[in-house]
Design an enzyme around this catalytic site. Structure first.
Site, PDB file in Angstrom:
ATOM      1  N   SER A 241       0.771  -1.037   0.018  1.00  0.00           N
ATOM      2  CA  SER A 241       0.064  -0.013   0.143  1.00  0.00           C
ATOM      3  C   SER A 241       1.074   1.137   0.084  1.00  0.00           C
ATOM      4  O   SER A 241       1.722   1.349   0.802  1.00  0.00           O
ATOM      5  CB  SER A 241      -0.957  -0.036   1.322  1.00  0.00           C
ATOM      6  OG  SER A 241      -1.490   1.233   1.321  1.00  0.00           O
TER       7      SER A 241
ATOM      8  N   HIS B  63      -1.452  -1.406  -4.159  1.00  0.00           N
ATOM      9  CA  HIS B  63      -2.534  -1.181  -3.252  1.00  0.00           C
ATOM     10  C   HIS B  63      -2.766   0.688  -3.250  1.00  0.00           C
ATOM     11  O   HIS B  63      -1.910   1.113  -2.463  1.00  0.00           O
ATOM     12  CB  HIS B  63      -2.673  -1.850  -2.139  1.00  0.00           C
ATOM     13  CG  HIS B  63      -4.015  -1.854  -1.353  1.00  0.00           C
ATOM     14  ND1 HIS B  63      -5.145  -2.390  -1.678  1.00  0.00           N
ATOM     15  CD2 HIS B  63      -4.387  -0.903  -0.124  1.00  0.00           C
ATOM     16  CE1 HIS B  63      -5.899  -1.979  -1.020  1.00  0.00           C
ATOM     17  NE2 HIS B  63      -5.719  -1.380   0.052  1.00  0.00           N
TER      18      HIS B  63
ATOM     19  N   HIS C 297      -8.513   1.082  -3.476  1.00  0.00           N
ATOM     20  CA  HIS C 297      -9.441   0.776  -2.392  1.00  0.00           C
ATOM     21  C   HIS C 297     -10.288   2.120  -2.111  1.00  0.00           C
ATOM     22  O   HIS C 297      -9.577   2.927  -1.558  1.00  0.00           O
ATOM     23  CB  HIS C 297      -8.447   0.289  -1.122  1.00  0.00           C
ATOM     24  CG  HIS C 297      -9.360  -0.132   0.057  1.00  0.00           C
ATOM     25  ND1 HIS C 297      -8.539  -0.175   1.295  1.00  0.00           N
ATOM     26  CD2 HIS C 297     -10.574  -0.007   0.286  1.00  0.00           C
ATOM     27  CE1 HIS C 297      -9.378  -0.493   2.133  1.00  0.00           C
ATOM     28  NE2 HIS C 297     -10.891  -0.458   1.729  1.00  0.00           N
TER      29      HIS C 297
ATOM     30  N   ASP D 192      -4.802   3.379  -1.685  1.00  0.00           N
ATOM     31  CA  ASP D 192      -5.960   3.971  -0.357  1.00  0.00           C
ATOM     32  C   ASP D 192      -6.318   5.258  -0.764  1.00  0.00           C
ATOM     33  O   ASP D 192      -5.457   6.155  -0.387  1.00  0.00           O
ATOM     34  CB  ASP D 192      -5.149   3.702   0.929  1.00  0.00           C
ATOM     35  CG  ASP D 192      -5.023   2.194   1.386  1.00  0.00           C
ATOM     36  OD1 ASP D 192      -5.879   1.179   1.145  1.00  0.00           O
ATOM     37  OD2 ASP D 192      -3.888   1.969   1.765  1.00  0.00           O
TER      38      ASP D 192
ATOM     39  N   MET E  61     -11.019  -6.589   5.654  1.00  0.00           N
ATOM     40  CA  MET E  61     -10.495  -5.556   6.554  1.00  0.00           C
ATOM     41  C   MET E  61      -9.974  -6.001   7.867  1.00  0.00           C
ATOM     42  O   MET E  61     -10.777  -6.513   8.575  1.00  0.00           O
ATOM     43  CB  MET E  61     -11.331  -4.201   6.828  1.00  0.00           C
ATOM     44  CG  MET E  61     -11.722  -3.186   5.602  1.00  0.00           C
ATOM     45  SD  MET E  61     -10.109  -2.760   4.806  1.00  0.00           S
ATOM     46  CE  MET E  61      -9.004  -1.877   6.118  1.00  0.00           C
TER      47      MET E  61
ATOM     48  N   GLY F  55      -2.461  -4.480   9.031  1.00  0.00           N
ATOM     49  CA  GLY F  55      -1.819  -4.968  10.040  1.00  0.00           C
ATOM     50  C   GLY F  55      -0.821  -6.483   9.595  1.00  0.00           C
ATOM     51  O   GLY F  55      -0.576  -6.908  10.466  1.00  0.00           O
TER      52      GLY F  55
ATOM     53  N   GLY G 234      -2.752   3.740   8.150  1.00  0.00           N
ATOM     54  CA  GLY G 234      -1.678   2.685   8.183  1.00  0.00           C
ATOM     55  C   GLY G 234      -1.098   2.277   9.503  1.00  0.00           C
ATOM     56  O   GLY G 234      -1.318   3.206  10.267  1.00  0.00           O
ATOM     57  N   GLY G 235      -0.439   1.148   9.782  1.00  0.00           N
ATOM     58  CA  GLY G 235       0.435   1.170  11.193  1.00  0.00           C
ATOM     59  C   GLY G 235      -0.531   0.712  12.167  1.00  0.00           C
ATOM     60  O   GLY G 235       0.010   0.475  13.416  1.00  0.00           O
TER      61      GLY G 235
ATOM     62  N   ASP H 190      -6.647  -6.645   4.339  1.00  0.00           N
ATOM     63  CA  ASP H 190      -5.794  -5.553   4.391  1.00  0.00           C
ATOM     64  C   ASP H 190      -5.855  -4.883   5.871  1.00  0.00           C
ATOM     65  O   ASP H 190      -7.075  -4.785   6.317  1.00  0.00           O
ATOM     66  CB  ASP H 190      -6.581  -4.387   3.489  1.00  0.00           C
ATOM     67  CG  ASP H 190      -6.116  -2.989   3.475  1.00  0.00           C
ATOM     68  OD1 ASP H 190      -4.814  -2.984   4.034  1.00  0.00           O
ATOM     69  OD2 ASP H 190      -6.751  -1.875   2.815  1.00  0.00           O
TER      70      ASP H 190
ATOM     71  N   MET I  44     -12.135   4.175   0.419  1.00  0.00           N
ATOM     72  CA  MET I  44     -12.642   4.429   1.255  1.00  0.00           C
ATOM     73  C   MET I  44     -13.722   5.633   1.363  1.00  0.00           C
ATOM     74  O   MET I  44     -13.010   6.556   2.085  1.00  0.00           O
ATOM     75  CB  MET I  44     -11.696   4.490   2.598  1.00  0.00           C
ATOM     76  CG  MET I  44     -11.206   2.854   2.733  1.00  0.00           C
ATOM     77  SD  MET I  44      -9.794   2.924   3.807  1.00  0.00           S
ATOM     78  CE  MET I  44      -8.378   3.054   2.115  1.00  0.00           C
TER      79      MET I  44
ATOM     80  N   MET J 232      -8.991   7.872   0.532  1.00  0.00           N
ATOM     81  CA  MET J 232      -9.817   8.352   1.690  1.00  0.00           C
ATOM     82  C   MET J 232     -10.399   9.769   1.787  1.00  0.00           C
ATOM     83  O   MET J 232      -9.835  10.504   1.301  1.00  0.00           O
ATOM     84  CB  MET J 232      -8.961   8.258   3.212  1.00  0.00           C
ATOM     85  CG  MET J 232      -8.285   6.720   3.276  1.00  0.00           C
ATOM     86  SD  MET J 232      -7.155   6.763   4.742  1.00  0.00           S
ATOM     87  CE  MET J 232      -6.616   5.395   4.493  1.00  0.00           C
TER      88      MET J 232
ATOM     89  N   SER K 286       2.720  -0.448   6.252  1.00  0.00           N
ATOM     90  CA  SER K 286       3.898  -0.028   7.133  1.00  0.00           C
ATOM     91  C   SER K 286       4.780  -1.162   7.025  1.00  0.00           C
ATOM     92  O   SER K 286       6.077  -0.930   7.263  1.00  0.00           O
ATOM     93  CB  SER K 286       3.346   0.327   8.503  1.00  0.00           C
ATOM     94  OG  SER K 286       2.705  -0.449   8.894  1.00  0.00           O
TER      95      SER K 286
HETATM   96  C1  DX5 Z   1      -6.035   1.369   5.839  1.00  0.00           C
HETATM   97  C2  DX5 Z   1      -5.582   0.963   4.727  1.00  0.00           C
HETATM   98  C3  DX5 Z   1      -4.550   0.046   4.466  1.00  0.00           C
HETATM   99  C4  DX5 Z   1      -3.313   0.404   5.028  1.00  0.00           C
HETATM  100  C5  DX5 Z   1      -2.656  -0.814   5.594  1.00  0.00           C
HETATM  101  O1  DX5 Z   1      -7.287   1.918   6.066  1.00  0.00           O
HETATM  102  O2  DX5 Z   1      -6.762   0.632   3.745  1.00  0.00           O
HETATM  103  O3  DX5 Z   1      -4.295  -0.389   3.114  1.00  0.00           O
HETATM  104  O4  DX5 Z   1      -2.618   1.304   4.041  1.00  0.00           O
HETATM  105  O5  DX5 Z   1      -1.651  -0.491   6.284  1.00  0.00           O
HETATM  106  P1  DX5 Z   1      -0.762  -1.432   7.177  1.00  0.00           P
HETATM  107  O6  DX5 Z   1      -0.349  -2.448   6.397  1.00  0.00           O
HETATM  108  O7  DX5 Z   1       0.225  -0.387   7.768  1.00  0.00           O
HETATM  109  O8  DX5 Z   1      -1.763  -1.782   8.196  1.00  0.00           O
HETATM  110 ZN    ZN Z   2      -6.592  -0.524   1.625  1.00  0.00          ZN
END
Ligand code: DX5
Ligand code: ZN
Length: 218
Positions: free
Chosen positions: A7, A32, A65, A34, A136, A176, A143-144, A174, A67, A36, A197
C-alpha cells in the site's frame, strides 16, 4: 499464486514514483491505492490525480481501495490502463449491486470491502457478482494499526462459501499484515495480501518485499 500488494499509503509521497519502482523491482505484484475522503473514514489521503501520476512509471496493476462515501460519483476517475480492481465498501453503498455493475461497466474488476465489524451476510447476496472480497483486518483510515485476529474465522467462512458454491472471486486482506502473521491469513484462504507500513516502514524495503515473497511462495 498468492500475491503481495504493498500500500502506497505508507510510502514517501515526495518520491512516490521511485518507491513504486523499488517495490516492483523487488517482486511486488500489485500496487494498493488507498483513497480516503475524511467522511467515510477519519482521514484524507489522496485522489485520482496522484494515482494517475504513477501510470507509465510502473507495469504493476492498481488495486484501488475507495474508502469514500458515494463511490459511484468518482469511479470513472480511477479507471486507467493500470487499473485492475476498484473496491468499494459494503458499508458505504446503499445500492451495492448497482455499484458493482457500475465498476464492471467502467472496465475494472469489482471488489467489495467489509470492515472488521461487518458480517459476511452483508456481501453474501453479491458473491456471484464480485471479482474480489476485501476483508479489513483493521478499522479503515490509517496505516500502521494492529491486526485484528477475530477476522480470521470470517476469512475461513468466506473461503468455505467460495468452495461450496464453486465461485472464483479473490480474497484480499488489508491491515496490520507483517511477515509474522502473513502465513496465518494465507492458510485461512487469502489470495492477495496488502501490506503498508511493514513494507514501506522497513529499513530495507526491497529485502522486506523479498521476505514476503518467499513466505507467499511456500
Ligand atoms: C487502512 C488501509 C490500508 C493500510 C494498510 O485503512 O486500507 O491499506 O494502508 O496499512 P498497514 O499495512 O500499515 O496496516
Ligand atoms: Zn487499503
Amino acid at each position: 499464486m498468492k500475491q503481495l500488494a504493498p500500500s502506497i499509503l505508507s510510502a514517501d509521497f515526495s518520491r512516490l514514483g521511485e518507491c513504486v519502482c523499488q517495490i516492483e523491482k523487488a517482486g511486488a505484484d500489485i500496487i494498493h491505492v488507498d483513497v480516503m475522503d475524511g467522511h467515510f473514514v477519519p482521514n484524507i489521503s489522496f485522489g485520482a490525480a496522484v494515482m494517475k501520476s504513477l501510470c507509465g512509471k510502473t507495469g504493476m496493476p492498481f488495486d484501488v481501495h475507495l474508502m469514500i462515501e458515494d463511490p459511484d460519483r468518482y469511479l470513472e476517475d480511477f479507471i486507467t490502463d493500470n487499473t485492475e480492481y476498484i473496491t468499494v465498501h459494503a458499508e458505504a453503498c446503499v445500492h451495492l449491486h448497482r455499484t458493482i455493475q457500475h465498476i464492471k461497466s467502467s472496465g475494472a474488476k469489482a471488489g467489495v470491502a467489509v470492515n472488521p465489524a461487518t458480517p459476511l451476510s452483508a456481501v453474501e447476496c453479491v458473491l456471484e457478482d464480485v471479482d474480489m472480497i476485501l476483508i479489513m483486518s483493521v478499522n479503515p483510515g490509517f496505516g500502521g494499526q494492529k491486526f485484528i485476529s477475530s477476522v480470521l474465522p470470517k476469512i475461513r467462512n468466506l473461503d468455505e462459501l467460495r468452495r461450496e458454491n464453486n465461485l472464483d472471486f479473490t480474497i484480499e486482506i488489508d491491515g496490520g499484515i507483517n511477515p509474522d502473521n502473513v502465513k496465518t491469513v494465507t492458510d485461512a484462504g487469502v489470495d492477495i495480501v496488502v501490506a503498508g507500513s511493514s513494507v514501506f516502514g522497513a529499513a530495507d524495503i526491497e529485502a522486506r518485499v523479498k521476505e514476503f515473497r518467499e513466505i507467499l511462495q511456500k
